[in-house]
Design a protein around this motif. Structure first.
Motif, PDB file in Angstrom:
ATOM      1  N   HIS A 212      -0.534  -9.737  -4.492  1.00  0.00           N
ATOM      2  CA  HIS A 212      -1.519  -9.365  -3.459  1.00  0.00           C
ATOM      3  C   HIS A 212      -1.427 -10.372  -2.321  1.00  0.00           C
ATOM      4  N   TYR A 213      -2.134 -10.078  -1.227  1.00  0.00           N
ATOM      5  CA  TYR A 213      -2.303 -11.035  -0.127  1.00  0.00           C
ATOM      6  C   TYR A 213      -3.684 -10.741   0.442  1.00  0.00           C
ATOM      7  N   HIS A 214      -4.626 -11.660   0.221  1.00  0.00           N
ATOM      8  CA  HIS A 214      -5.982 -11.425   0.698  1.00  0.00           C
ATOM      9  C   HIS A 214      -6.007 -11.295   2.228  1.00  0.00           C
ATOM     10  N   ALA A 215      -7.050 -10.635   2.735  1.00  0.00           N
ATOM     11  CA  ALA A 215      -7.115 -10.325   4.173  1.00  0.00           C
ATOM     12  C   ALA A 215      -7.086 -11.587   5.025  1.00  0.00           C
TER      13      ALA A 215
ATOM     14  N   LEU B 100     -12.765  -9.112   2.196  1.00  0.00           N
ATOM     15  CA  LEU B 100     -11.501  -9.837   2.348  1.00  0.00           C
ATOM     16  C   LEU B 100     -10.690  -9.849   1.056  1.00  0.00           C
ATOM     17  N   ASP B 101     -11.336  -9.530  -0.033  1.00  0.00           N
ATOM     18  CA  ASP B 101     -10.698  -9.597  -1.340  1.00  0.00           C
ATOM     19  C   ASP B 101      -9.874  -8.336  -1.597  1.00  0.00           C
ATOM     20  N   THR B 102      -8.556  -8.466  -1.519  1.00  0.00           N
ATOM     21  CA  THR B 102      -7.694  -7.292  -1.669  1.00  0.00           C
ATOM     22  C   THR B 102      -7.348  -6.996  -3.127  1.00  0.00           C
ATOM     23  N   ARG B 103      -7.876  -7.815  -4.023  1.00  0.00           N
ATOM     24  CA  ARG B 103      -7.694  -7.503  -5.443  1.00  0.00           C
ATOM     25  C   ARG B 103      -8.822  -6.589  -5.922  1.00  0.00           C
TER      26      ARG B 103
ATOM     27  N   LEU C 138      -7.425  -8.276  11.411  1.00  0.00           N
ATOM     28  CA  LEU C 138      -7.562  -8.728  10.026  1.00  0.00           C
ATOM     29  C   LEU C 138      -6.939  -7.703   9.065  1.00  0.00           C
ATOM     30  N   HIS C 139      -6.063  -8.165   8.168  1.00  0.00           N
ATOM     31  CA  HIS C 139      -5.386  -7.236   7.258  1.00  0.00           C
ATOM     32  C   HIS C 139      -4.947  -7.974   6.002  1.00  0.00           C
TER      33      HIS C 139
END
Lengths: 469, 469
Positions: free
Chosen positions: A294-297, A368-371, A410-411
């Motif tokens: 993953h890569y958090h925002a 912001l948590d992409t998990r 933001l991504h």
């Protein structure tokens, strides 16, 4: 010639001058050498030259105006940055990137200005880029917590009261979990969640009343690097890091593989930017996310203040500056495979009416948590092999150059639930300081011309710069 | 001539031709009439002319490219429409509108592209425009329900089942209040609210079970103009109309008051559009809202389909078309006084992430109702004397011309709670059909040149057209 030679004997034979004969005299070849003739021709010639010069000046003047147009300030500049028009979400425009084919470019959002171009890369090209990356070898995008680092607070020499006051955004005399997270989201690469912050509080006995709030008294009990030490002692898993992937950099300049060269040309055509700008940007970054990656925002580049320097133009910077950012004007992201499960690129606040940093983390939803919360963001792009997405990380300054950071850019990369995800990033670096960018380009072209006899890798300013990125 | 006469006797006296003498011959004045001289000059002259033509063509070609830039299709066009850059909400740019002063233009929203320019008009100019409007006299912006109008349904020859099906947006076999309102919001100028729709149902005994839903059976019981007849019998108050104001039109062309002429020039500078476009647009509309006055949310112009004609270019339309709209590309609204209470301009969906017509009316909140829900919209501009606001009612087509209607440009005038509100509107009319706009401008300039000897009002294409708007 013949007539002229015949006429003279004729005249000498008949002494009386007759008008018809006189006309004949002036047909002699040497008449082009006469003084009056010469005068007339020279006048014509000069008028002609003056006219040509005047017209060329007119052409030059008109071109200058026409190309740059708009506000007067632009006409002084030689380079300006056109932006692709987004029109509206869902708008489709045709773009010419390769011979004999038009690509479709669809607007995905206006904030950030974001486009999707299916089929930007062929299957074959995707395969090759992955192979070149594997050949070069990939390294961890982020290492585990480095030890022995000094705290920023110690460097800045702030008292615990001052730090408390800076963190206490709503000035209620207490630190909410959200306030800690908004400003101390990342601790040496560790991504703090409300849950593990609570866990830290318990481990450090920092919050005896267990209300999730830190008072000034409680805050003072903590040593400045208590959080770090606790996390280091407990051990960190890669899933707890900001990003969990491996990557490498592929050089695209002279002598690079023709597919990488061609890719750069295609990016130039797509972005409509001056070719030199694209050529002087960072190499291609190829990234592999394994299952669970993953890569958090995040933002690809930082905000720009007058004292901020860009990494790519530090050659041309007059002095050393305390802040430095990568100045990535545009991100072009390529999907090198179609991911079996997850791995979407999320833009959690795309086209939001407002951007408020605090509202990104609310109660148990951390956008912001992409998990965890990829499904709650505004926009998600599904990885499809060969598709490119392009977005602007900076706004326009309204004068044809780079302006402020676009906070809506933001991504993040959602967690890969099944299979592997391969992507590549092309960042177009532009210094928001126009003069510095120009100076940098001049320096590089000078370095190129002087170093052209030497080995090629040295001539590339990014050759070494990005090994550690 | 003199030399020529002397030379011939000399030659006849000495039969042997000598070079020095021959040179003298060509200094004779009549040498400029020689055939070879003529030939050389003509060749030079032709080369010169060809060069000038080639350079002029080059200039022309370059101008075409330079001015228009970007996509190839533009280079064929002589006119294009630059759009002001919004950058981001809150961005301020300086604009030069009058000598010796720069105005500040602030971006209020990006959807629609909306700007505010304080001090666009001086106090004196505001006063004068109001006086000119009063002098001309204002008429009701909207008259009460006209009688004897045929229903559109009757003209279209649709069966009750077909109408029911068209109205039933969610296809659940029943008509919700919301479905009726979304599509039949305005009945001959009467603004229907959920409450008075319920009242109509009761009055007509249309909904016996009183659930606020109409089944097909219930719908069939209603005659097609039952609503109208009911409303007419009950009587309508001006507060129940779509708009409740008085207005007039002020001509701004040749011979108009110098302040109105100056205002038009300032609008041209502000919008950066070709002056002819601005000059051929509608006259200035001055509107007065008394206490209790309002204008429910609406679009200033309609959507454009291939068969739609523009009111202002019907001169140049090839055939009569079933649909016609005003094609108001830009609205420039001037506040001529600061209102004591209420009277804001509301943009209920400005910068919304999405635009859904249905979601504008939900339960008891109708965002279009400016008498009730102005406080619930996204953006409200407070009337301040001399301030101008400018917005684009249409998007760009991505090729330098007018594109689709910008649905986010929805706006209205909030109810005036205290005092009187004076505003003026300048609409810039542009036909989304580029060819038709050009044809229209050619026709008008021809009409102008032929009618220049006649009285001036006839030469203005909008002279009569907008008396009834």
């Amino acid at each position: 010639m013949m007539e002229a030679q015949q006429s003279v004997p004729e005249e000498s034979a008949h002494p009386v001058p007759a008008p018809p004969r006189r006309e004949r005299v002036f047909l002699q070849k040497s008449s082009v050498c006469s003084r009056s003739y010469f005068m007339v021709v020279m006048v014509f010639f000069h008028v002609y030259i003056i006219n040509v010069i005047a017209l060329l000046l007119y052409v030059h003047y008109n071109n200058g105006q026409g190309e740059l147009g708009g506000p007067r300030s632009r006409s002084e500049r030689l380079m300006y940055l056109p932006r692709i028009e987004g029109i509206r979400v869902g708008h489709v425009q045709k773009v010419s990137l390769v011979p004999d084919r038009l690509h479709e470019m669809r607007t995905l959002s206006l904030k950030p200005l974001l486009f999707e171009i299916p089929g930007f890369l062929s299957e074959e090209e995707c395969r090759l880029v992955v192979q070149l990356a594997q050949l070069k070898g990939l390294t961890e995008s982020q290492v585990m917590v480095p030890e022995g680092q000094e705290e920023l607070a110690e460097q800045l020499d702030l008292s615990p009261e001052e730090i408390f006051n800076l963190l206490d955004l709503n000035q209620d005399g207490q630190l909410q979990l959200q306030e800690i997270l908004t400003q101390s989201r990342v601790r040496d690469g560790i991504w703090l969640t409300p849950e593990n912050l609570r866990e830290i509080y318990t481990g450090l006995k920092a919050d005896p009343d267990g209300d999730g709030l830190l008072s000034l008294a409680e805050f003072k009990q903590l040593s400045s690097n208590a959080f770090q030490r606790f996390l280091q002692q407990r051990g960190v898993q890669s899933s707890q890091l900001v990003r969990n992937s491996r990557h490498t950099w592929l050089y695209q300049g002279e002598g690079a593989h023709h597919v990488l060269r061609e890719l750069q040309k295609r990016v130039t055509r797509l972005t409509r930017l001056p070719p030199q700008l694209v050529e002087l940007s960072e190499p291609l970054q190829v990234v592999r996310y394994e299952q669970g990656g993953h890569y958090h925002a995040h933002h690809d580049s930082g905000p720009v203040y007058p004292e901020t320097a860009c990494t790519h133009t530090r050659l041309a910077a007059n002095s050393s500056t305390p802040f430095e950012t990568s100045c990535r004007y545009i991100t072009v992201l390529f999907y090198l495979n179609s991911v079996e499960g997850g791995g979407e690129t999320t833009f959690p606040v795309a086209d939001n009416r407002t951007y408020e940093e605090m509202s990104l983390i609310q109660n148990d939803v951390d956008l912001l948590d992409t998990r965890k919360n990829c499904d709650k963001g505004n926009l998600r792009v599904t990885p499809t092999k060969g598709t490119a997405v392009l977005w602007y990380n900076y706004l326009s300054d309204g004068k044809g150059w780079v302006g402020e950071l676009d906070e809506y850019s933001l991504h993040g990369g959602c967690v890969v639930t099944r299979g592997t995800k391969w992507i590549a990033n092309n960042w177009i670096n532009v210094d928001p300081d126009y003069e510095r960018q120009v100076r940098y380009q001049q320096l590089v072209s000078q370095a190129h011309s002087t170093a052209s006899e030497r080995s090629k890798p040295n001539a590339d300013p990014h050759g070494d710069a990005h090994q550690d990125l």
